[in-house]
Design a protein around this motif. Structure first.
Motif, PDB file in Angstrom:
ATOM      1  N   MET A 345      42.241  42.612  51.273  1.00 40.95           N
ATOM      2  CA  MET A 345      41.966  41.198  51.000  1.00 40.95           C
ATOM      3  C   MET A 345      42.714  40.715  49.755  1.00 40.95           C
ATOM      4  O   MET A 345      42.360  39.716  49.141  1.00 40.95           O
ATOM      5  N   GLY A 346      43.772  41.458  49.389  1.00 43.69           N
ATOM      6  CA  GLY A 346      44.631  41.035  48.294  1.00 43.69           C
ATOM      7  C   GLY A 346      44.069  41.292  46.917  1.00 43.69           C
ATOM      8  O   GLY A 346      44.542  40.720  45.936  1.00 43.69           O
ATOM      9  N   GLU A 347      43.077  42.188  46.821  1.00 42.96           N
ATOM     10  CA  GLU A 347      42.484  42.502  45.530  1.00 42.96           C
ATOM     11  C   GLU A 347      42.909  43.908  45.112  1.00 42.96           C
ATOM     12  O   GLU A 347      44.017  44.315  45.419  1.00 42.96           O
ATOM     13  N   LEU A 357      29.940  43.180  41.834  1.00 44.55           N
ATOM     14  CA  LEU A 357      30.979  42.198  42.118  1.00 44.55           C
ATOM     15  C   LEU A 357      30.358  40.829  42.309  1.00 44.55           C
ATOM     16  O   LEU A 357      29.149  40.692  42.537  1.00 44.55           O
ATOM     17  N   ALA A 358      31.204  39.790  42.245  1.00 46.93           N
ATOM     18  CA  ALA A 358      30.766  38.414  42.464  1.00 46.93           C
ATOM     19  C   ALA A 358      31.808  37.668  43.273  1.00 46.93           C
ATOM     20  O   ALA A 358      33.016  37.875  43.096  1.00 46.93           O
ATOM     21  N   GLN A 359      31.335  36.813  44.175  1.00 47.44           N
ATOM     22  CA  GLN A 359      32.199  35.996  45.019  1.00 47.44           C
ATOM     23  C   GLN A 359      31.560  34.629  45.191  1.00 47.44           C
ATOM     24  O   GLN A 359      30.329  34.501  45.190  1.00 47.44           O
ATOM     25  N   LYS A 365      37.199  35.654  47.831  1.00 51.48           N
ATOM     26  CA  LYS A 365      37.987  36.124  46.694  1.00 51.48           C
ATOM     27  C   LYS A 365      37.057  36.562  45.568  1.00 51.48           C
ATOM     28  O   LYS A 365      36.096  35.876  45.233  1.00 51.48           O
ATOM     29  N   LEU A 366      37.361  37.705  44.959  1.00 48.50           N
ATOM     30  CA  LEU A 366      36.524  38.214  43.885  1.00 48.50           C
ATOM     31  C   LEU A 366      36.631  37.323  42.649  1.00 48.50           C
ATOM     32  O   LEU A 366      37.725  36.919  42.256  1.00 48.50           O
ATOM     33  N   LEU A 367      35.490  37.042  42.065  1.00 48.84           N
ATOM     34  CA  LEU A 367      35.436  36.252  40.843  1.00 48.84           C
ATOM     35  C   LEU A 367      35.460  37.180  39.629  1.00 48.84           C
ATOM     36  O   LEU A 367      35.095  38.352  39.728  1.00 48.84           O
ATOM     37  N   SER A 476      43.715  36.924  34.094  1.00 52.28           N
ATOM     38  CA  SER A 476      43.812  38.356  34.354  1.00 52.28           C
ATOM     39  C   SER A 476      42.490  38.871  34.904  1.00 52.28           C
ATOM     40  O   SER A 476      41.421  38.310  34.638  1.00 52.28           O
ATOM     41  N   VAL A 477      42.573  39.934  35.673  1.00 52.93           N
ATOM     42  CA  VAL A 477      41.424  40.718  36.124  1.00 52.93           C
ATOM     43  C   VAL A 477      41.787  42.177  35.905  1.00 52.93           C
ATOM     44  O   VAL A 477      42.933  42.498  35.574  1.00 52.93           O
ATOM     45  N   PHE A 478      40.849  43.087  36.103  1.00 50.04           N
ATOM     46  CA  PHE A 478      41.108  44.454  35.659  1.00 50.04           C
ATOM     47  C   PHE A 478      42.270  45.112  36.386  1.00 50.04           C
ATOM     48  O   PHE A 478      42.936  45.980  35.839  1.00 50.04           O
ATOM     49  N   TRP A 479      42.544  44.745  37.625  1.00 51.22           N
ATOM     50  CA  TRP A 479      43.634  45.374  38.363  1.00 51.22           C
ATOM     51  C   TRP A 479      44.933  44.570  38.282  1.00 51.22           C
ATOM     52  O   TRP A 479      45.969  45.022  38.753  1.00 51.22           O
TER      53      TRP A 479
END
Length: 752
Positions: A345-347, A357-359, A365-367, A476-479
């Motif tokens: 899913m592109g994450e 996790l949160a959406q 899409k992950l928040l 930015s996100v962790f990945w």
């Protein structure tokens, strides 16, 4: 069931009815000399809960169930025997709490409500908790035969005012009760049972609040794990392991009539794979949401959002890592799982597990909300249940499960989060400077990470000044921590300047980075100028002192250095102020931040220096970042004898190999290309091996990795998949470099 406005369950496992608390964001205006965007705020909407865990008592076992009350009490059940304060080690400062405990939502400390759920033989457990709409009764399901000495059969009702079992509520249930949902006059239950009150009820049943069995039937062939009411109370949502409901085919999920149990909506084979189940359900005003767990191949572990208007799918995510619990608050679906691969899913790609996790309820899409636990004990999978409650003007999210750490610190079984204040600062930025062009300093930094804010504000300070010379924002996100850049042109050749950067979420600001200095060049460095002129899309010079491998080129495709390789190693491969990176040959490597599609044509270039006799991968393309890749080719590796191999997968492994060895301790320039003319491998400016037969390579999205990755199945596989030695001046091109270009690069090694 969930309140249609707030998304909180009026009654049912781990939810409550409550008015939504106002979100108070502690964000002020940010000012600076220059700005590249609006200042960051403490939380990134629609997220309204911080990722900072609050002081909470712990259990000595697994928390399986929760329910929060309007009075700000969170009831917890599971398989445990004691509770203890936050910082107390296991076995110390404990209080008895036999499979049940009640806590103050705002303080995290136990209340005076104490009950004991036991079984004469075997292990008792509390698997479901649900409050009546009037909050006067707490219904409890699980596997137990007694509540504080009062005989029951896997199902009980507790008077919340006195914290005592209701003597007038006795319903015999033949096996474990795993799910509950309550209205003013009915209690719906799901579990392992086949008999309720002496009558056949397979896995699901309904009784009155006066303990009489209702004629409602939603019989299934396998275990029931989740029960939820639609907001209009006309339908009951059921989830579990089943394949049939009242004889109708519907796997893992169904919608049934709240009065009769008749199937109102079934889900055909394949909607949820046969290898997956529904572990939890939640609703809000317009939708309902599933938590799914799979086993074996072809699993579905993610979450599904469905519309209440027609019970059809709104979205689904395909993260791998079984989801155990879901909860809705202010338009956000929070979930507990052990997600480890969300690449489809592109994450983030397959990597160590993330558990919370949160959406958005409208978008999978992950928040940017990433508190975390570990897997813990038991199965183990980490979080098992969530609940929410309001008290003292704040909203609290409680999480229970198998975990033994939260956000990296010891904390067993329970944790909680709130809508403020946000206390966690972003990570300190990693900074690198580049002076390859004359008359300017390029300030590069790796975007920081904040567990509950995806948009951060960066301030750049020059020469020890207290006022920033530049301010900008970045996401930015962790990945995905992209490289950011600001070019300082207010400098003159020969001057030396130092730079520091801080990151802010609008409320909390990191410390400033360690000062890094550079002298402004009067003329462009010839080797890097040629690399950039020839179109490098990735160019790592390894002049950084941290986990950051800055990209000197326009692509800003920075790298992450894993497992602490040696930085700023000298002498470097080319003349000038640049340095190299040193790798240990066992677990150190660098991977690109960006995920790339399959390159139809490409060149990889790097300098190597080694005396290893164990070989290793020097550079290549792989599907994963934090683990050995499962798909891997487009790589150059060294054999144990020091000879170099360039390989791609085109039907099978296709390789070309140098006739000579290059593990003699000297710097060597290595370039591998593939294009319409086939494959070519150059060393020290000369063509050493080639073939025109293979112009294609394996199709998959991946990352450029330097220094190590999987080599299983490749010819002359070396003893080590990881390279021991020094690397420098690594570049990737979207074209096949010509022989003239390669030789020109090599010739500039001493040009300065």
């Amino acid at each position: 069931m969930m309140n249609g406005t707030t998304g909180r369950r009026r009654s049912g496992r781990g939810r409550l009815r409550a008015a939504a608390a106002a979100l108070c964001l502690l964000a002020g205006a940010l000012t600076a000399a220059a700005s590249g965007g609006s200042p960051a705020t403490a939380l990134t909407p629609p997220v309204s809960l911080t990722a900072d865990d609050l002081t909470t008592w712990q259990t000595n076992g697994i928390v399986w169930s929760m329910a929060g009350s309007d009075a700000g009490v969170v009831y917890t059940g599971g398989t445990f025997s004691t509770v203890r304060p936050r910082d107390a080690a296991a076995g110390t400062s404990e209080r008895p709490a036999v499979n049940f405990a009640a806590f103050d939502a705002a303080t995290g400390a136990p209340t005076g409500c104490s009950l004991s759920f036991t079984l004469s033989s075997g292990t008792a457990t509390v698997r479901a908790l649900a409050l009546s709409p009037d909050q006067k009764t707490l219904y409890v399901g699980g596997k137990f035969g007694s509540v504080s000495g009062v005989g029951v059969s896997n199902f009980a009702a507790i008077d919340t005012a006195t914290c005592t079992p209701r003597q007038n509520f006795k319903v015999a249930v033949s096996a474990t009760v795993r799910a509950l949902a309550v209205t003013a006059d009915t209690v719906y239950l799901g579990g392992d049972f086949n008999s309720v009150a002496g009558q056949t009820r397979n896995k699901f049943a309904a009784v009155t609040t006066g303990a009489a069995l209702k004629p409602w039937k939603a019989n299934t062939d396998e275990v029931g794990r989740a029960v939820e009411l639609t907001p209009d109370r006309k339908h009951v949502l059921i989830g579990g392991d089943f394949f049939k409901v009242n004889g109708t085919t519907s796997h893992a999920l169904a919608v049934v009539d709240a009065t009769t149990g008749a199937v109102a909506k079934s889900y055909p084979a394949g909607f949820i794979p046969n290898t997956s189940t529904v572990k939890d359900l939640a609703t809000d005003a317009t939708g309902f949401y599933t938590a799914n767990e799979g086993t074996g191949g072809g699993v579905f572990d993610g979450r599904i959002a469905l519309n209440l208007s027609n019970f059809e799918q709104r979205w689904r995510d395909t993260c791998l890592g079984a989801t155990q619990t879901v909860l809705v608050h202010n338009g956000v679906l929070y979930s507990g799982s052990h997600a480890h691969d969300c690449a489809t899913m592109g994450e983030f790609p397959n990597q160590p597990r993330k558990h919370l996790l949160a959406q958005s309820v409208d978008d999978p899409k992950l928040l940017p909300w990433f508190p975390d636990t570990n897997d813990g004990i038991g199965e183990p999978v980490g979080p098992r249940v969530m609940a929410q409650a309001d008290k003292g003007g704040h909203h609290y999210l409680w999480v229970g499960g198998e975990f033994t750490t939260v956000n990296g610190s010891a904390q067993q079984g329970l944790t909680r989060f709130a809508d403020g204040p946000d206390t966690g600062a972003p990570w300190v930025p990693n900074v690198s400077l580049s002076t390859v062009a004359a008359g300017k300093v390029e300030v590069n930094w790796q975007a920081s990470f904040d567990t509950d804010d995806g948009e951060l504000t960066y301030r750049i300070y020059r020469d020890g000044a207290s006022t920033p010379v530049h301010t900008t924002t970045g996401r930015s996100v962790f990945w995905d921590r992209p490289q950011l850049r600001w070019t300082d042109t207010d400098v003159a050749a020969g001057e030396t300047h130092s730079y520091r950067i801080s990151a802010s979420d609008g409320t909390n600001t990191s410390a400033k980075s360690t000062a890094v200095s550079a002298t402004v060049a009067s003329a462009a460095e010839k080797y890097p100028a040629k690399v950039l002129a020839d179109g490098a899309s990735l160019y790592w010079r390894y002049d950084d002192a941290s986990t950051f491998a800055g990209d000197t080129g326009a692509g800003r495709d920075n790298g992450f250095a894993r497992n602490s390789p040696a930085r700023r190693v000298t002498p470097a491969a080319v003349t000038g102020p640049s340095t190299a990176v040193g790798l240990n040959g066992s677990n150190q490597y660098v991977y690109s931040n960006k995920r790339h599609p399959q390159p139809a044509k490409f060149s990889v270039e790097t300098w190597i220096r080694t005396t290893t006799t164990k070989g290793g991968k020097i550079i290549g393309f792989g599907s994963l970042t934090m683990q050995n890749s499962t798909q891997y080719d487009k790589h150059v590796y060294m054999r144990d004898d020091g000879r170099l191999v360039f390989g791609v997968k085109s039907g099978s492994a296709r390789t070309i190999t140098t006739p000579a060895a290059y593990n003699n301790g000297a710097w060597h320039h290595v370039v591998a290309t593939q294009g319409s003319g086939g494959m070519a491998l150059y060393v020290d400016g000369k063509l050493r091996a080639s073939t025109a037969l293979y112009t294609g390579n394996e199709k998959y999205d991946g990352y450029w990795r330097v220094g190590g990755d999987n080599l299983n199945g490749w010819p002359s596989r070396p003893t080590s998949d990881f390279f021991a030695g020094q690397l420098d001046e690594t570049a990737v091109y979207p074209t096949a470099l010509s022989s003239a270009q390669v030789s020109a690069h090599y010739a500039l090694r001493t040009a300065g």
